[in-house]
Design an enzyme around this catalytic site. Structure first.
Site, short mmCIF file in Angstrom:
data_model
loop_
_atom_site.label_atom_id
_atom_site.label_comp_id
_atom_site.label_asym_id
_atom_site.label_seq_id
_atom_site.Cartn_x
_atom_site.Cartn_y
_atom_site.Cartn_z
N LYS A 9 24.78 18.31 -11.36
CA LYS A 9 25.52 19.56 -11.12
C LYS A 9 25.90 19.66 -9.64
CE LYS A 9 23.28 21.76 -15.04
NZ LYS A 9 22.28 22.70 -15.58
N ASP B 235 25.71 30.43 -16.04
CA ASP B 235 25.25 29.80 -17.29
C ASP B 235 25.68 30.59 -18.53
OD1 ASP B 235 23.89 27.35 -17.22
OD2 ASP B 235 22.08 28.28 -16.39
N GLN C 228 17.52 26.42 -13.62
CA GLN C 228 17.42 25.32 -14.58
C GLN C 228 16.28 25.57 -15.56
OE1 GLN C 228 19.63 22.88 -14.84
NE2 GLN C 228 18.58 21.72 -16.42
#
Ligand code: GUN
Length: 289
Positions: free
Chosen positions: A53, A120, A97
């Protein structure tokens, strides 16, 4: 024989679009979008995703930092980290995460992220906006699938999309995206309690497999000419490989590809799309802040 949907190529095109938009913003005097990634513990898979990412962000001109914490961080300390990022105006997007260690409640942490920075699309407010079809952040894997379909010229309007799997990350949000105005599919979601799943799958014009079981979708479950999207990433033992395993999807590719009109491979199908959507979301976060 089906055409292969090349997720790597489509993802590269989206990343190029984001790069151009970031450059245009910069030319207009805006600072670079900034993504804060929070990584707890030393799980190698999570660390590898996070590196991917960060690298993809840098390639399109999005700045990012990975804030790494020891696995022993308390829930309260992690919530403090999120609160600090929420109130920092230089931070556009926040990504924590997952999974988090067992002593930390994932849900509490996700709920603490400001919906304006929720790249997200995991916060209940983001999910609610998605369900009612408002513009905003998109869930990475489902939005990646819709991009793959649209950019491959698949007619989604009126198509019967059968999704196998009802997870919060793929099945449920994908059902909503496919149902929304502009995509206009007719959606069926199947799961472990569905009766005669193969018969329902066979009705699909677009069949999406997101159950996490290697080679679950066999040829008898696919209507000739269907578009098949494989979200699975499963390890199967393979002594011929140096690492002792290979990655396969939820679809028996060899058997299904001759029947389908279009099919995504694993790897190289849906996988590369998720980071592309994250970059789109981070750009959006910077554009709306
Ligand atoms: N872990 C695996 N995939 C994801 C993702 O898309 N976002 C976050 N935050 N964690 C993940």
């Amino acid at each position: 024989m089906a055409h292969i949907i090349d997720g790597k190529a489509i993802s590269a095109r989206i990343r190029e679009e984001v790069k151009q938009a970031v450059a245009d913003r910069s030319a207009a005097g805006h600072r670079a979008p900034y993504l804060a990634v929070v990584l707890v513990g030393d799980d190698p898979a999570s660390a590898s995703y996070v590196r991917g990412k960060a690298k993809a962000s840098a390639e399109v001109g999005i700045e990012s930092d990975t804030l790494t914490y020891d696995v022993s961080i308390s829930e309260e300390e992690l919530l403090d980290v999120v609160h600090r990022l929420n109130s920092d105006d230089s931070v556009d997007g926040i990504l924590v995460q997952l999974p988090l260690p067992d002593h930390i409640d994932d849900r509490k942490v996700i709920d603490a992220i400001s919906p304006a920075k929720d790249v997200d699309c995991f916060h209940p407010a983001s999910v609610g906006n998605l369900v009612i079809g408002l513009d905003g952040f998109k869930p990475a894997t489902p939005a990646g699938i819709v991009e793959l379909l649209q950019r491959s010229g698949v007619q989604t309007s009126g198509a019967h999309c059968v999704i196998i799997g009802r997870s919060n990350i793929v099945g449920k949000p994908l059902a909503n995206l496919m149902l929304n105005k502009g995509v206009d599919a007719t959606v069926t979601v199947c799961h472990s309690r569905t009766k005669d799943l193969p018969a329902i799958a066979r009705q699909a014009d677009i069949l999406v497999a997101a159950i996490g079981r290697a080679n679950f979708v066999t040829a008898d479950m696919v209507k000739p000419g269907a578009v098949v999207i494989d979200v699975g990433i499963n390890r199967v033992e393979d002594a011929t490989r140096e690492r002792g395993y290979r990655l396969v999807g939820d679809v028996d590719f060899e058997a299904v590809a001759p029947i389908a009109s279009l099919i995504t491979p694993v790897p190289g199908g849906v996988g590369p799309m998720t980071i592309a959507v994250l970059l789109q979301n981070t750009l959006l976060a910077a554009s709306t802040s």
